[in-house]
Design a protein around this motif. Structure first.
Motif, PDB file in Angstrom:
ATOM      1  N   ALA A  71      33.259 -17.196 -30.036  1.00  0.00           N
ATOM      2  CA  ALA A  71      32.210 -17.298 -31.059  1.00  0.00           C
ATOM      3  C   ALA A  71      32.172 -18.690 -31.679  1.00  0.00           C
ATOM      4  CB  ALA A  71      32.431 -16.251 -32.140  1.00  0.00           C
ATOM      5  N   ARG A  72      33.354 -19.245 -31.919  1.00  0.00           N
ATOM      6  CA  ARG A  72      33.412 -20.592 -32.482  1.00  0.00           C
ATOM      7  C   ARG A  72      32.851 -21.623 -31.519  1.00  0.00           C
ATOM      8  NH1 ARG A  72      38.376 -20.459 -33.494  1.00  0.00           N
ATOM      9  NH2 ARG A  72      38.122 -19.472 -35.544  1.00  0.00           N
ATOM     10  N   ALA A  73      33.113 -21.457 -30.214  1.00  0.00           N
ATOM     11  CA  ALA A  73      32.602 -22.390 -29.211  1.00  0.00           C
ATOM     12  C   ALA A  73      31.084 -22.318 -29.134  1.00  0.00           C
ATOM     13  CB  ALA A  73      33.235 -22.086 -27.859  1.00  0.00           C
ATOM     14  N   ILE A  74      30.553 -21.094 -29.148  1.00  0.00           N
ATOM     15  CA  ILE A  74      29.092 -20.939 -29.114  1.00  0.00           C
ATOM     16  C   ILE A  74      28.462 -21.577 -30.353  1.00  0.00           C
ATOM     17  CG2 ILE A  74      27.214 -19.252 -29.154  1.00  0.00           C
ATOM     18  CD1 ILE A  74      29.015 -17.380 -27.545  1.00  0.00           C
ATOM     19  N   SER A  75      29.086 -21.376 -31.512  1.00  0.00           N
ATOM     20  CA  SER A  75      28.587 -21.968 -32.751  1.00  0.00           C
ATOM     21  C   SER A  75      28.560 -23.483 -32.679  1.00  0.00           C
ATOM     22  CB  SER A  75      29.441 -21.497 -33.929  1.00  0.00           C
ATOM     23  OG  SER A  75      29.053 -22.128 -35.128  1.00  0.00           O
ATOM     24  N   GLU A  76      29.608 -24.084 -32.109  1.00  0.00           N
ATOM     25  CA  GLU A  76      29.660 -25.537 -31.966  1.00  0.00           C
ATOM     26  C   GLU A  76      28.542 -26.038 -31.069  1.00  0.00           C
ATOM     27  OE1 GLU A  76      31.433 -27.793 -33.378  1.00  0.00           O
ATOM     28  OE2 GLU A  76      32.740 -26.490 -34.560  1.00  0.00           O
ATOM     29  N   ILE A  77      28.278 -25.304 -29.977  1.00  0.00           N
ATOM     30  CA  ILE A  77      27.207 -25.697 -29.063  1.00  0.00           C
ATOM     31  C   ILE A  77      25.853 -25.666 -29.783  1.00  0.00           C
ATOM     32  CG2 ILE A  77      25.955 -25.043 -26.968  1.00  0.00           C
ATOM     33  CD1 ILE A  77      28.617 -24.002 -25.863  1.00  0.00           C
ATOM     34  N   ILE A  99      31.677  -9.863 -31.107  1.00  0.00           N
ATOM     35  CA  ILE A  99      31.337 -11.257 -30.853  1.00  0.00           C
ATOM     36  C   ILE A  99      30.067 -11.670 -31.589  1.00  0.00           C
ATOM     37  CG2 ILE A  99      29.983 -10.826 -28.763  1.00  0.00           C
ATOM     38  CD1 ILE A  99      32.337 -13.778 -29.405  1.00  0.00           C
ATOM     39  N   THR A 100      29.102 -10.720 -31.694  1.00  0.00           N
ATOM     40  CA  THR A 100      27.868 -11.017 -32.444  1.00  0.00           C
ATOM     41  C   THR A 100      28.169 -11.219 -33.931  1.00  0.00           C
ATOM     42  OG1 THR A 100      26.599  -9.690 -30.873  1.00  0.00           O
ATOM     43  CG2 THR A 100      25.554 -10.197 -32.982  1.00  0.00           C
ATOM     44  N   GLU A 101      29.037 -10.337 -34.446  1.00  0.00           N
ATOM     45  CA  GLU A 101      29.408 -10.459 -35.859  1.00  0.00           C
ATOM     46  C   GLU A 101      30.110 -11.777 -36.130  1.00  0.00           C
ATOM     47  OE1 GLU A 101      32.180  -8.157 -39.179  1.00  0.00           O
ATOM     48  OE2 GLU A 101      31.844  -7.271 -37.186  1.00  0.00           O
ATOM     49  N   ARG A 102      31.039 -12.135 -35.260  1.00  0.00           N
ATOM     50  CA  ARG A 102      31.780 -13.377 -35.461  1.00  0.00           C
ATOM     51  C   ARG A 102      30.882 -14.599 -35.320  1.00  0.00           C
ATOM     52  NH1 ARG A 102      35.517 -13.084 -38.559  1.00  0.00           N
ATOM     53  NH2 ARG A 102      36.055 -15.200 -37.865  1.00  0.00           N
ATOM     54  N   LEU A 103      29.909 -14.510 -34.404  1.00  0.00           N
ATOM     55  CA  LEU A 103      28.979 -15.629 -34.234  1.00  0.00           C
ATOM     56  C   LEU A 103      28.148 -15.836 -35.492  1.00  0.00           C
ATOM     57  CD1 LEU A 103      27.720 -17.799 -32.457  1.00  0.00           C
ATOM     58  CD2 LEU A 103      26.180 -16.061 -31.530  1.00  0.00           C
ATOM     59  N   CYS A 104      27.683 -14.733 -36.058  1.00  0.00           N
ATOM     60  CA  CYS A 104      26.911 -14.841 -37.310  1.00  0.00           C
ATOM     61  C   CYS A 104      27.765 -15.423 -38.429  1.00  0.00           C
ATOM     62  CB  CYS A 104      26.376 -13.479 -37.705  1.00  0.00           C
ATOM     63  SG  CYS A 104      25.103 -12.853 -36.599  1.00  0.00           S
ATOM     64  N   ILE A 105      29.030 -14.993 -38.490  1.00  0.00           N
ATOM     65  CA  ILE A 105      29.916 -15.525 -39.531  1.00  0.00           C
ATOM     66  C   ILE A 105      30.140 -17.005 -39.336  1.00  0.00           C
ATOM     67  CG2 ILE A 105      32.271 -15.440 -40.427  1.00  0.00           C
ATOM     68  CD1 ILE A 105      32.258 -12.432 -39.870  1.00  0.00           C
ATOM     69  N   GLU A 106      30.335 -17.423 -38.106  1.00  0.00           N
ATOM     70  CA  GLU A 106      30.557 -18.843 -37.828  1.00  0.00           C
ATOM     71  C   GLU A 106      29.347 -19.676 -38.228  1.00  0.00           C
ATOM     72  OE1 GLU A 106      33.047 -20.636 -36.794  1.00  0.00           O
ATOM     73  OE2 GLU A 106      34.470 -18.977 -36.647  1.00  0.00           O
ATOM     74  N   LEU A 107      28.151 -19.173 -37.919  1.00  0.00           N
ATOM     75  CA  LEU A 107      26.934 -19.903 -38.290  1.00  0.00           C
ATOM     76  C   LEU A 107      26.763 -19.952 -39.798  1.00  0.00           C
ATOM     77  CD1 LEU A 107      24.464 -18.549 -35.582  1.00  0.00           C
ATOM     78  CD2 LEU A 107      25.609 -20.775 -35.656  1.00  0.00           C
ATOM     79  N   ALA A 108      27.079 -18.844 -40.500  1.00  0.00           N
ATOM     80  CA  ALA A 108      26.969 -18.879 -41.976  1.00  0.00           C
ATOM     81  C   ALA A 108      27.933 -19.865 -42.575  1.00  0.00           C
ATOM     82  CB  ALA A 108      27.212 -17.485 -42.538  1.00  0.00           C
ATOM     83  N   VAL A 109      29.170 -19.946 -42.006  1.00  0.00           N
ATOM     84  CA  VAL A 109      30.152 -20.923 -42.491  1.00  0.00           C
ATOM     85  C   VAL A 109      29.663 -22.340 -42.235  1.00  0.00           C
ATOM     86  CG1 VAL A 109      32.483 -21.794 -42.154  1.00  0.00           C
ATOM     87  CG2 VAL A 109      32.068 -19.328 -42.278  1.00  0.00           C
ATOM     88  N   LYS A 110      29.041 -22.551 -41.066  1.00  0.00           N
ATOM     89  CA  LYS A 110      28.513 -23.875 -40.755  1.00  0.00           C
ATOM     90  C   LYS A 110      27.436 -24.294 -41.748  1.00  0.00           C
ATOM     91  CE  LYS A 110      30.625 -25.243 -36.945  1.00  0.00           C
ATOM     92  NZ  LYS A 110      31.335 -26.539 -36.848  1.00  0.00           N
ATOM     93  N   ALA A 111      26.572 -23.340 -42.121  1.00  0.00           N
ATOM     94  CA  ALA A 111      25.501 -23.660 -43.067  1.00  0.00           C
ATOM     95  C   ALA A 111      26.059 -24.059 -44.427  1.00  0.00           C
ATOM     96  CB  ALA A 111      24.558 -22.457 -43.208  1.00  0.00           C
ATOM     97  N   ILE A 112      27.079 -23.303 -44.892  1.00  0.00           N
ATOM     98  CA  ILE A 112      27.692 -23.646 -46.184  1.00  0.00           C
ATOM     99  C   ILE A 112      28.394 -24.991 -46.107  1.00  0.00           C
ATOM    100  CG2 ILE A 112      29.431 -22.934 -47.855  1.00  0.00           C
ATOM    101  CD1 ILE A 112      28.824 -20.042 -47.090  1.00  0.00           C
ATOM    102  N   ALA A 113      29.077 -25.228 -45.003  1.00  0.00           N
ATOM    103  CA  ALA A 113      29.770 -26.504 -44.841  1.00  0.00           C
ATOM    104  C   ALA A 113      28.786 -27.657 -44.798  1.00  0.00           C
ATOM    105  CB  ALA A 113      30.620 -26.467 -43.575  1.00  0.00           C
ATOM    106  N   GLN A 114      27.614 -27.439 -44.170  1.00  0.00           N
ATOM    107  CA  GLN A 114      26.602 -28.490 -44.099  1.00  0.00           C
ATOM    108  C   GLN A 114      26.039 -28.802 -45.481  1.00  0.00           C
ATOM    109  OE1 GLN A 114      25.693 -30.169 -41.227  1.00  0.00           O
ATOM    110  NE2 GLN A 114      24.613 -31.500 -42.654  1.00  0.00           N
ATOM    111  N   ALA A 115      25.814 -27.744 -46.266  1.00  0.00           N
ATOM    112  CA  ALA A 115      25.310 -27.955 -47.625  1.00  0.00           C
ATOM    113  C   ALA A 115      26.301 -28.745 -48.460  1.00  0.00           C
ATOM    114  CB  ALA A 115      25.008 -26.610 -48.280  1.00  0.00           C
ATOM    115  N   ILE A 116      27.582 -28.389 -48.330  1.00  0.00           N
ATOM    116  CA  ILE A 116      28.618 -29.126 -49.063  1.00  0.00           C
ATOM    117  C   ILE A 116      28.684 -30.564 -48.584  1.00  0.00           C
ATOM    118  CG2 ILE A 116      31.091 -29.254 -49.510  1.00  0.00           C
ATOM    119  CD1 ILE A 116      31.164 -26.210 -49.342  1.00  0.00           C
TER     120      ILE A 116
END
Length: 560
Positions: A71-77, A99-116
């Motif tokens: 999930a983390r690899a897909i999120s990075e891509i 895997i779908t749940e983890r992918l969504c979590i990874e993307l939500a974390v990415k969005a928060i990290a981007q905002a920060i």
């Protein structure tokens, strides 16, 4: 016995570990049973991240990585390629759901990290933003919103689908995919779709403005001409032209005109509260003084040639030149003082259509401003009426005609001023009032003094007592009255005494007043003689001949 021994041997043989199952769902079910006997389960295919929870599955182990890494690899891509429009296709199983749940979590974390990260970038934090992979591969519902735009959600579409709306005027956004546009600070502005705010330009009638330079040039010229006229009058103080203009009142009139010209300067430049208050007060008081002096001159001229003894007696009691001026000034002082105490003018600003900050003087109490102008108009109307009454006086005393013309100029200019002042909305608002003040001041200066200066400098033969006597004689010959001769003779005596008292009040020395007294008697005697010629049958009677001859004798003896 053998059977029992075999059974005991089977029960006592320990199970050290269980290898399998391949699927995460089976592995979860088996490991829950094995946990009861603390038997380990080693899986070679179950990758669900749930099995990593040692609290729930303490005896589970595996030889493959868990799905979180996938999930983390897909999120990075997705992040590296900037893909925001992604579809997920899975089976209905534990692996797919996790895997779908983890992918969504990874993307939500990415969005928060981007905002920060964006927040940190705005504060100049030392962060390095990941650069996207090169290539033309795109997978998004909407292109990124550029600076100057903000994201707006679309009804019925996923959250990642949005529209890019340009920022409204006086708002901005300086980041990509901004959620909202920020308002500009005070004294800053922006156009539609701007990524930054610009400082507003302050607009007012600047000293370097061509229009203001022209007005100030006319102001300076008017002040210089006023000084020149004053010098000419002082240099020819004892001449008939200056004395017939009521010398001291004329000097006071010139002083008021000088202050009026000076008040025009206060209408230029960047306004401030003190300037806004001073310019209206100075103009109001100076022009009130100006009109008051003209009114006094009008009264004097009409009074000097008023032959009705009743009217003359009343006017003589009321005619107090400097008291009249003081009373007129007191009325205007009350108006401007009330204005300044209650709600004084202040410097104000407004935003124009050109996104400029217009500085102007806010009169605030408009009725007080109107009352100040109306009071001047009332005095001017009185001047006009008195001057119009004396419009047929001799040419040597033709101030009445010029006063009438000057007041007409004043009325026309201020009547035009009203609608123009209301409709002008830019920096040239004060210029409108400047123009009207200059027109009024020049009208008085030209009509009251330029003709006299022309006679003093260019027609010196007309600036003599002989010329004035001839002018009065011609006026008297054309002036035919209907009164009986007794009333006319008495009126001559009253007119002489009235003129003598007026001249005493306005002259500088006793000698000048005596000269004016002699001239007055001579003029009025000639007037009576001219009237006699026009009405000889009724005039030369025995009853009144002694009075007329004695008057003639007195006049000719003084003139000799």
């Amino acid at each position: 016995m053998r059977g029992n021994c075999n059974t005991s041997a089977q029960q006592s043989s320990p199970v050290l570990a269980v290898i399998g199952g391949y699927y995460s769902e089976i592995a979860i079910a088996v490991t829950r049973l094995l946990n009861l006997e603390y038997i380990p389960e080693i899986s070679y295919g179950a990758t669900s991240g749930l099995l990593s929870d040692k609290t729930r599955f303490p005896s589970f182990m595996r030889t493959v990585p868990q799905d979180d890494h996938q999930a983390r690899a897909i999120s990075e891509i997705l992040d590296n390629n900037g893909w925001t429009w992604v579809g997920v296709l899975t089976t209905d199983g534990e692996y797919a759901r996790y895997i779908t749940e983890r992918l969504c979590i990874e993307l939500a974390v990415k969005a928060i990290a981007q905002a920060i990260e964006d927040l940190c970038t705005d504060r100049d934090c030392k962060t390095k933003r990941p650069s996207p992979l090169e290539g033309n591969v795109t997978s998004r519902c909407t292109d990124s919103c550029q600076p100057g735009y903000s994201k707006t959600s679309v009804s019925g579409q996923p959250h990642c689908c949005y529209q890019c709306e340009p920022c409204a005027e006086n708002t901005f956004s300086n980041t990509t995919d901004s959620e909202k546009c920020n308002p500009c600070e005070k004294n800053y502005y922006s156009l539609k779709g701007s990524s930054k705010c610009l400082p507003r330009k302050i607009d007012f009638l600047k000293w370097g403005d061509v229009y203001l330079i022209v007005l100030l040039s006319f102001t300076s010229l008017g002040a210089v001409l006023t000084i020149v006229v004053g010098i000419i009058f002082l240099a020819h103080w004892n001449t008939p032209v200056v004395r017939s203009s009521v010398g001291p009142i004329s000097i006071l009139l010139l002083l008021s005109l000088m202050i009026t010209f000076a008040s025009v300067i206060l209408f230029g430049g960047q306004p401030n509260s003190y300037q806004c208050q001073a310019r209206q007060v100075v103009f109001g008081l100076s022009f009130t003084l100006c009109v008051s002096c003209i009114m006094v001159k009008s009264f004097k001229i009409v009074l000097a040639f008023e032959f009705d003894p009743v009217i003359q007696s009343v006017l003589k009691k009321l005619y107090k030149p400097y008291l009249i001026i003081a009373v007129c000034m007191a009325g205007q002082v009350v108006i401007v003082t009330t204005w300044l105490i209650h709600s004084p003018p202040t410097a104000d600003s407004e935003i124009t259509q050109k996104n400029m900050k217009l500085m102007f003087c806010n009169e605030k109490l408009i009725p007080a401003f109107g009352a100040m102008l109306a009071y001047i108009g009332l005095l001017a109307l009185i001047c006009f009426g008195v001057a119009f009454k004396g419009r047929k006086l001799p040419d040597s005393y033709n101030d009445a005609k010029f006063i009438t013309f000057a007041m007409l100029i004043y009325f026309i200019s201020w009547i035009v001023f009203g609608p123009v002042y209301v409709n002008v909305t830019d920096k040239y608002i004060p210029a409108v009032e400047m123009v009207v003040i200059l027109i009024s001041a020049y009208g008085i200066l030209f009509c009251q003094f330029f003709t006299k200066c022309y006679i003093i400098l260019c027609k010196k033969e007309a600036n003599t007592e002989k010329s004035f006597r001839w002018d009065i004689r011609n006026y008297s010959r054309d002036h035919k009255g209907s009164e009986d001769e007794l009333s006319f003779s008495v009126s001559i005596i009253h007119a002489c005494s009235c003129s003598i008292s007026i001249i005493h009040a306005c002259s500088f020395s006793v000698s000048i007043s005596l000269a004016w007294s002699s001239l007055c008697v001579f003029i009025l005697a000639i007037a009576s003689s001219a009237n006699t010629c026009s009405n000889a049958c009724s005039f030369y009677t025995v009853t009144y001949s002694v009075t007329i001859r004695s008057c003639h004798a007195a006049v000719w003896s003084r003139s000799a």
